[in-house]
Design a protein around this motif. Structure first.
Motif, mmCIF file in Angstrom:
data_model
loop_
_atom_site.group_PDB
_atom_site.id
_atom_site.type_symbol
_atom_site.label_atom_id
_atom_site.label_comp_id
_atom_site.label_asym_id
_atom_site.label_seq_id
_atom_site.Cartn_x
_atom_site.Cartn_y
_atom_site.Cartn_z
ATOM 1 N N ALA A 33 50.100 28.654 41.302
ATOM 2 C CA ALA A 33 50.127 28.925 39.857
ATOM 3 C C ALA A 33 49.327 27.882 39.084
ATOM 4 C CB ALA A 33 51.572 28.958 39.362
ATOM 5 N N ASP A 34 49.367 26.616 39.523
ATOM 6 C CA ASP A 34 48.603 25.569 38.843
ATOM 7 C C ASP A 34 47.116 25.636 39.184
ATOM 8 O OD1 ASP A 34 50.838 24.559 37.588
ATOM 9 O OD2 ASP A 34 51.212 23.022 39.103
ATOM 10 N N ALA A 35 46.798 26.016 40.415
ATOM 11 C CA ALA A 35 45.398 26.060 40.849
ATOM 12 C C ALA A 35 44.658 27.271 40.279
ATOM 13 C CB ALA A 35 45.326 26.080 42.374
ATOM 14 N N ALA A 36 45.368 28.383 40.091
ATOM 15 C CA ALA A 36 44.724 29.633 39.672
ATOM 16 C C ALA A 36 43.873 29.492 38.416
ATOM 17 C CB ALA A 36 45.775 30.734 39.502
ATOM 18 N N ALA A 54 46.548 37.196 41.430
ATOM 19 C CA ALA A 54 45.251 37.383 42.103
ATOM 20 C C ALA A 54 44.944 36.201 42.998
ATOM 21 C CB ALA A 54 44.148 37.566 41.063
ATOM 22 N N ALA A 55 45.299 34.996 42.549
ATOM 23 C CA ALA A 55 45.032 33.802 43.353
ATOM 24 C C ALA A 55 45.834 33.840 44.648
ATOM 25 C CB ALA A 55 45.364 32.544 42.559
ATOM 26 N N ARG A 56 47.103 34.272 44.581
ATOM 27 C CA ARG A 56 47.930 34.360 45.801
ATOM 28 C C ARG A 56 47.297 35.318 46.813
ATOM 29 N NH1 ARG A 56 51.805 34.318 41.892
ATOM 30 N NH2 ARG A 56 53.014 32.411 41.817
ATOM 31 N N LEU A 92 41.886 27.031 48.340
ATOM 32 C CA LEU A 92 42.390 26.401 49.562
ATOM 33 C C LEU A 92 42.439 24.882 49.414
ATOM 34 C CD1 LEU A 92 40.751 28.443 52.452
ATOM 35 C CD2 LEU A 92 43.170 27.911 52.229
ATOM 36 N N THR A 93 41.381 24.314 48.882
ATOM 37 C CA THR A 93 41.310 22.865 48.736
ATOM 38 C C THR A 93 42.328 22.365 47.725
ATOM 39 O OG1 THR A 93 38.968 22.941 49.294
ATOM 40 C CG2 THR A 93 39.761 20.944 48.249
ATOM 41 N N LEU A 94 42.430 23.031 46.592
ATOM 42 C CA LEU A 94 43.359 22.591 45.546
ATOM 43 C C LEU A 94 44.811 22.663 46.007
ATOM 44 C CD1 LEU A 94 41.696 24.290 42.452
ATOM 45 C CD2 LEU A 94 41.940 21.828 42.819
ATOM 46 N N THR A 95 45.146 23.686 46.798
ATOM 47 C CA THR A 95 46.539 23.816 47.240
ATOM 48 C C THR A 95 46.825 22.971 48.473
ATOM 49 O OG1 THR A 95 45.969 25.840 48.471
ATOM 50 C CG2 THR A 95 46.860 26.113 46.248
ATOM 51 N N ALA A 96 45.908 22.948 49.435
ATOM 52 C CA ALA A 96 46.172 22.236 50.688
ATOM 53 C C ALA A 96 45.963 20.737 50.585
ATOM 54 C CB ALA A 96 45.302 22.808 51.807
#
Length: 197
Positions: free
Chosen positions: A152-155, A164-166, A141-145
């Motif tokens: 894909a980069d945060a996973a 799985a991350a999605r 959540l933190t890495l994307t928001a």
């Protein structure tokens, strides 16, 4: 022994978990790394944070980091550059979040105090809700928001495959929405950031 060989030997000891050798590398390169970070961010404490993250990552990844021309400095400069740019993007998103908070035309002291308390309470509730999540989900959540990374980069940063991350991110958002109750617009923004694949 040349300076280059000296750092190679120090790096080998650091890779073998020598805190003393790692501290020596820190002393050698901290000023150059800090200067690089300072050129990319607006505030000195952000540059200090980026510098600390770069050295933390060097320690964390010490088994796989390779020297370039007998030094870790190029790796550190690339890492601090990426960290500083992520901080800058996160700062822009944070300012956008603050700008999205409801504002009235006429602001009196009481309204300012109430708004400040509401924002503080929301921050506490959000932190509590995040702390109730699995650490990987909270990191996603933190890495994307806030950091602006795609799923894909945060996973891989949290040890997951993109699919799985999605799925985990979608579940984490739902859980936060339930924990926080009715969604003010700025919470909705936080929960919807990072939809990009």
């Amino acid at each position: 022994m040349s300076e280059k060989n000296d750092e190679t030997e120090i790096w080998e000891r650091a890779r073998a978990d020598s805190g003393e050798a790692f501290a020596d590398l820190f002393r050698r390169h901290r000023d150059a790394v800090f200067r690089r970070a300072s050129a990319l961010v607006d505030r000195a404490h952000d540059a200090e944070d980026a510098t600390a993250v770069a050295f933390f990552e060097l320690w964390r990844k010490r088994k796989s980091v390779l020297l370039v021309d007998g030094t870790v400095l190029p790796w550190l400069l690339v890492t601090v550059g990426n960290t500083a740019r992520n901080q800058r993007r996160g700062g822009v998103r944070y300012r956008r979040l603050l700008a999205a908070l409801p504002r009235s035309e006429a602001r009196d002291a009481e309204h300012e105090a109430v708004t400040s308390m509401e924002t503080e309470i929301l921050g506490i509730r959000l932190r509590e809700a995040l702390s109730g999540l699995d650490p990987k989900d909270a990191a996603l959540l933190t890495l994307t928001a806030l950091d602006g990374l795609t799923v894909a980069d945060a996973a891989p940063l949290v040890g997951l495959k993109a699919g799985a991350a999605r799925t985990r991110l979608m579940r984490a958002r739902r859980r936060l929405q339930q924990d926080l109750g009715p969604k003010p617009s700025h919470v909705t923004w936080f929960l919807s950031e990072g939809e990009r694949a």
